[in-house]
Design a protein around this motif. Sequence first.
Motif, PDB file in Angstrom:
ATOM      1  N   LYS A  70     -42.249  12.400  45.441  1.00 22.80           N
ATOM      2  CA  LYS A  70     -42.052  13.598  46.932  1.00 22.80           C
ATOM      3  C   LYS A  70     -41.554  14.915  45.934  1.00 22.80           C
ATOM      4  O   LYS A  70     -41.918  15.183  45.401  1.00 22.80           O
ATOM      5  CB  LYS A  70     -42.408  13.017  47.764  1.00 22.80           C
ATOM      6  N   GLY A  71     -40.476  14.722  47.175  1.00 22.28           N
ATOM      7  CA  GLY A  71     -39.628  15.822  46.587  1.00 22.28           C
ATOM      8  C   GLY A  71     -39.272  16.212  44.305  1.00 22.28           C
ATOM      9  O   GLY A  71     -38.107  16.847  44.330  1.00 22.28           O
ATOM     10  N   ILE A  72     -39.096  14.391  44.539  1.00 25.54           N
ATOM     11  CA  ILE A  72     -38.567  14.780  42.974  1.00 25.54           C
ATOM     12  C   ILE A  72     -39.646  15.859  41.573  1.00 25.54           C
ATOM     13  O   ILE A  72     -38.687  16.433  41.112  1.00 25.54           O
ATOM     14  CB  ILE A  72     -38.583  13.526  42.132  1.00 25.54           C
ATOM     15  N   GLY A  73     -40.510  16.434  42.030  1.00 25.04           N
ATOM     16  CA  GLY A  73     -41.317  17.191  40.971  1.00 25.04           C
ATOM     17  C   GLY A  73     -42.056  18.875  41.797  1.00 25.04           C
ATOM     18  O   GLY A  73     -42.510  19.068  41.736  1.00 25.04           O
ATOM     19  N   ASN A  74     -41.657  18.418  43.304  1.00 26.25           N
ATOM     20  CA  ASN A  74     -42.166  19.772  44.213  1.00 26.25           C
ATOM     21  C   ASN A  74     -44.027  19.301  43.984  1.00 26.25           C
ATOM     22  O   ASN A  74     -44.545  20.830  44.235  1.00 26.25           O
ATOM     23  CB  ASN A  74     -41.436  20.627  43.537  1.00 26.25           C
ATOM     24  N   GLY A  75     -44.620  18.535  43.999  1.00 27.31           N
ATOM     25  CA  GLY A  75     -45.472  18.326  44.059  1.00 27.31           C
ATOM     26  C   GLY A  75     -46.291  18.272  42.786  1.00 27.31           C
ATOM     27  O   GLY A  75     -47.569  17.222  42.432  1.00 27.31           O
ATOM     28  N   ILE A  76     -45.611  17.783  41.669  1.00 22.78           N
ATOM     29  CA  ILE A  76     -46.170  17.053  40.222  1.00 22.78           C
ATOM     30  C   ILE A  76     -46.069  15.393  41.061  1.00 22.78           C
ATOM     31  O   ILE A  76     -44.948  15.685  41.535  1.00 22.78           O
ATOM     32  CB  ILE A  76     -45.248  17.652  39.179  1.00 22.78           C
ATOM     33  N   PRO A  77     -47.042  15.069  40.151  1.00 26.49           N
ATOM     34  CA  PRO A  77     -47.063  13.429  40.239  1.00 26.49           C
ATOM     35  C   PRO A  77     -46.108  12.872  39.377  1.00 26.49           C
ATOM     36  O   PRO A  77     -45.527  12.574  38.772  1.00 26.49           O
ATOM     37  CB  PRO A  77     -48.322  12.952  39.874  1.00 26.49           C
ATOM     38  N   LEU A  78     -45.168  12.648  40.037  1.00 30.14           N
ATOM     39  CA  LEU A  78     -43.860  11.605  39.132  1.00 30.14           C
ATOM     40  C   LEU A  78     -43.277  10.867  41.133  1.00 30.14           C
ATOM     41  O   LEU A  78     -42.980  11.314  41.548  1.00 30.14           O
ATOM     42  CB  LEU A  78     -42.831  13.001  39.339  1.00 30.14           C
ATOM     43  N   ALA A 134     -43.486  16.457  53.243  1.00 27.04           N
ATOM     44  CA  ALA A 134     -42.418  16.423  51.859  1.00 27.04           C
ATOM     45  C   ALA A 134     -41.998  16.025  51.092  1.00 27.04           C
ATOM     46  O   ALA A 134     -41.226  15.703  50.322  1.00 27.04           O
ATOM     47  CB  ALA A 134     -41.668  15.229  53.354  1.00 27.04           C
ATOM     48  N   THR A 135     -42.511  17.029  50.359  1.00 25.51           N
ATOM     49  CA  THR A 135     -42.983  16.682  48.826  1.00 25.51           C
ATOM     50  C   THR A 135     -42.213  18.474  48.170  1.00 25.51           C
ATOM     51  O   THR A 135     -42.093  18.224  47.296  1.00 25.51           O
ATOM     52  CB  THR A 135     -44.120  16.808  48.426  1.00 25.51           C
ATOM     53  N   VAL A 136     -42.800  19.527  48.903  1.00 22.37           N
ATOM     54  CA  VAL A 136     -42.355  20.274  48.370  1.00 22.37           C
ATOM     55  C   VAL A 136     -40.941  20.963  48.843  1.00 22.37           C
ATOM     56  O   VAL A 136     -41.154  21.300  50.104  1.00 22.37           O
ATOM     57  CB  VAL A 136     -43.489  21.695  48.400  1.00 22.37           C
ATOM     58  N   CYS A 137     -39.961  20.926  48.426  1.00 18.62           N
ATOM     59  CA  CYS A 137     -38.667  20.953  48.191  1.00 18.62           C
ATOM     60  C   CYS A 137     -38.453  22.329  48.061  1.00 18.62           C
ATOM     61  O   CYS A 137     -37.249  23.419  48.325  1.00 18.62           O
ATOM     62  CB  CYS A 137     -37.975  19.851  47.709  1.00 18.62           C
ATOM     63  N   CYS A 138     -38.877  22.681  46.826  1.00 16.43           N
ATOM     64  CA  CYS A 138     -38.068  24.702  45.801  1.00 16.43           C
ATOM     65  C   CYS A 138     -38.900  25.200  46.945  1.00 16.43           C
ATOM     66  O   CYS A 138     -38.117  26.625  46.402  1.00 16.43           O
ATOM     67  CB  CYS A 138     -38.174  23.934  44.762  1.00 16.43           C
ATOM     68  N   GLY A 139     -40.036  25.250  47.664  1.00 18.24           N
ATOM     69  CA  GLY A 139     -40.998  26.155  47.822  1.00 18.24           C
ATOM     70  C   GLY A 139     -42.510  25.794  47.017  1.00 18.24           C
ATOM     71  O   GLY A 139     -42.259  25.583  44.943  1.00 18.24           O
ATOM     72  N   HIS A 140     -43.666  27.004  47.772  1.00 15.79           N
ATOM     73  CA  HIS A 140     -44.497  26.854  46.922  1.00 15.79           C
ATOM     74  C   HIS A 140     -44.487  27.731  45.611  1.00 15.79           C
ATOM     75  O   HIS A 140     -44.267  28.776  45.533  1.00 15.79           O
ATOM     76  CB  HIS A 140     -45.843  26.625  47.742  1.00 15.79           C
ATOM     77  N   CYS A 141     -45.316  27.289  44.315  1.00  9.92           N
ATOM     78  CA  CYS A 141     -44.964  27.804  43.423  1.00  9.92           C
ATOM     79  C   CYS A 141     -43.820  28.551  42.489  1.00  9.92           C
ATOM     80  O   CYS A 141     -43.380  29.049  42.428  1.00  9.92           O
ATOM     81  CB  CYS A 141     -45.986  28.774  43.241  1.00  9.92           C
ATOM     82  N   HIS A 142     -42.906  27.708  42.704  1.00  7.99           N
ATOM     83  CA  HIS A 142     -41.196  28.416  42.391  1.00  7.99           C
ATOM     84  C   HIS A 142     -41.403  28.577  40.986  1.00  7.99           C
ATOM     85  O   HIS A 142     -41.764  27.884  40.073  1.00  7.99           O
ATOM     86  CB  HIS A 142     -40.159  26.934  43.044  1.00  7.99           C
ATOM     87  N   PRO A 143     -41.180  30.028  40.719  1.00  9.66           N
ATOM     88  CA  PRO A 143     -41.709  30.301  39.351  1.00  9.66           C
ATOM     89  C   PRO A 143     -40.317  29.790  38.235  1.00  9.66           C
ATOM     90  O   PRO A 143     -41.131  29.125  37.461  1.00  9.66           O
ATOM     91  CB  PRO A 143     -40.789  31.855  39.238  1.00  9.66           C
TER      92      PRO A 143
END
Length: 477
Positions: A321-329, A106-115
């Motif tokens: 989690k979703g706040i950073g799309n995978g960044i520790p935040l 439940a962490t990647v919200c925008c999609g992996h590697c969103h440009p």
Amino acid sequence: MLRFAIKRALSGRDFQRCRRRFSQVARNEASLHENEVVIPKLPPFDYSPPPYTGPSADEILQKRKQYLSPSMFYFYKKPLNIVDGKKQYLFDENGRRYLDAFGGIATVCCGHCHPDVVKAIVNQTNRLQHSTILYLNHAIAQFAEALASKLPGDLKVVFFTNSGTEANELAMMIARLYTGCHDIISLRNAYHGNAAGTMGATAQCNWKFNVVQSGVHHALNPDPYRGVFDSDGEKYAKDVQDLIDFGTSGHVAGFLSEAIQGVGGIIELAPGYLPAVYSSIKKAGGLCIADEVQAGFARTGSHFWGFEAHGVVPDIVTMAKGIGNGIPLGAVVTTPEIAEVLTRRNYFNTFGGNPVCTAAGLAVLQVIEREKLQENAHVVGSHLKERLIALKDKYEIIGDVRGRGLMLGVELVTDRQLKTPAKVEIMHVMEQMKDMGVLVGKGGFYGNVFRITPPLCFTKEDADFFVDVMDYSMSKM
């Protein structure tokens, strides 16, 4: 002509026997075609990852066993080596594509590697990777302002952390400082983190070590599926009042809960529960803390935050989690009055509010809004849930389908009446789904619940493929 030739060559009795044989074969073939299940195929996707030249899965697993903590577990009999990601898809070392229905928990919200998110991270890293919040920087200020604008009421003061555990630890400490009380109430089956305070608030023995955990009381879980009062939220809420009356001094520091329990198995709290509990907590002088680590950032579709579906406004909101799309935040948001308690002493977080992380966080918010991912979560999530409910009608092993938006749970049981957890069966279905190109999580106290939390760019075609693969896998059990 062939038929007449055969008839002339055979006696009447032999011909009739032969005709019956041919008719039976024809019926069997027709039956086979009628019952034939079409193997689902991944929806088309216009991206192929560059060739992977790194170490193999076997080599990585060997190093992991040798150098990393043995507490680190993994999915699947033969763990996957995931090396690339794009939108709602992941790729292994051989370039095979998988539909990601777990979203990095439940962490990647925008999609992996969103440009846009990648660009924000790279640009900020090239400019300034880290300094300290003792100096000014635009990234943390801009993101705090944007984040505060997404919250109701007077929830306007932000303190950044690195994770959900840190955020919940800080929220619990703030509540205790502000109220002058130590007692906190959380829910049975909850998961809020794995540090000293949050482990106390967590209420599953699977996640609790035998260390000192003081001052937390665990209320009955308002679980509509397994709970003692079914979906009657007000009856469950009475237990919180009883804990205040018979387990504390009558005053508490606060109440901490998710709107939808994530690790606990995607359990949406019974209707009417949170308003009644918030009322009891307020009367006891406590603060209400909403843990939005998994349900926040548009995942539930109907609302941006999970608590909004219950018509309540908390005093403190935690997120990660979703706040950073995978960044520790992570972050804690509260009111100016409550935030003042941290000025009594020095409180500092070296990496909380790091320029790179907060630049990423701002980009994530902008993508969610610009690409209407909350609306997509609602539309696609509703479609997916409808299809899963239809699957429940087909297979007795599915005991419950629940959740909202793109935070859904499917609980497997071997007996619907007894609700016996299907622990072995879920592992088998997970393996089958992986082999067919779908990655999905599992959780719940018994480990028998599929946790479906994909990136919010998930499409209806992805949802259909997901259900078709689950259907096919269950049909082969």
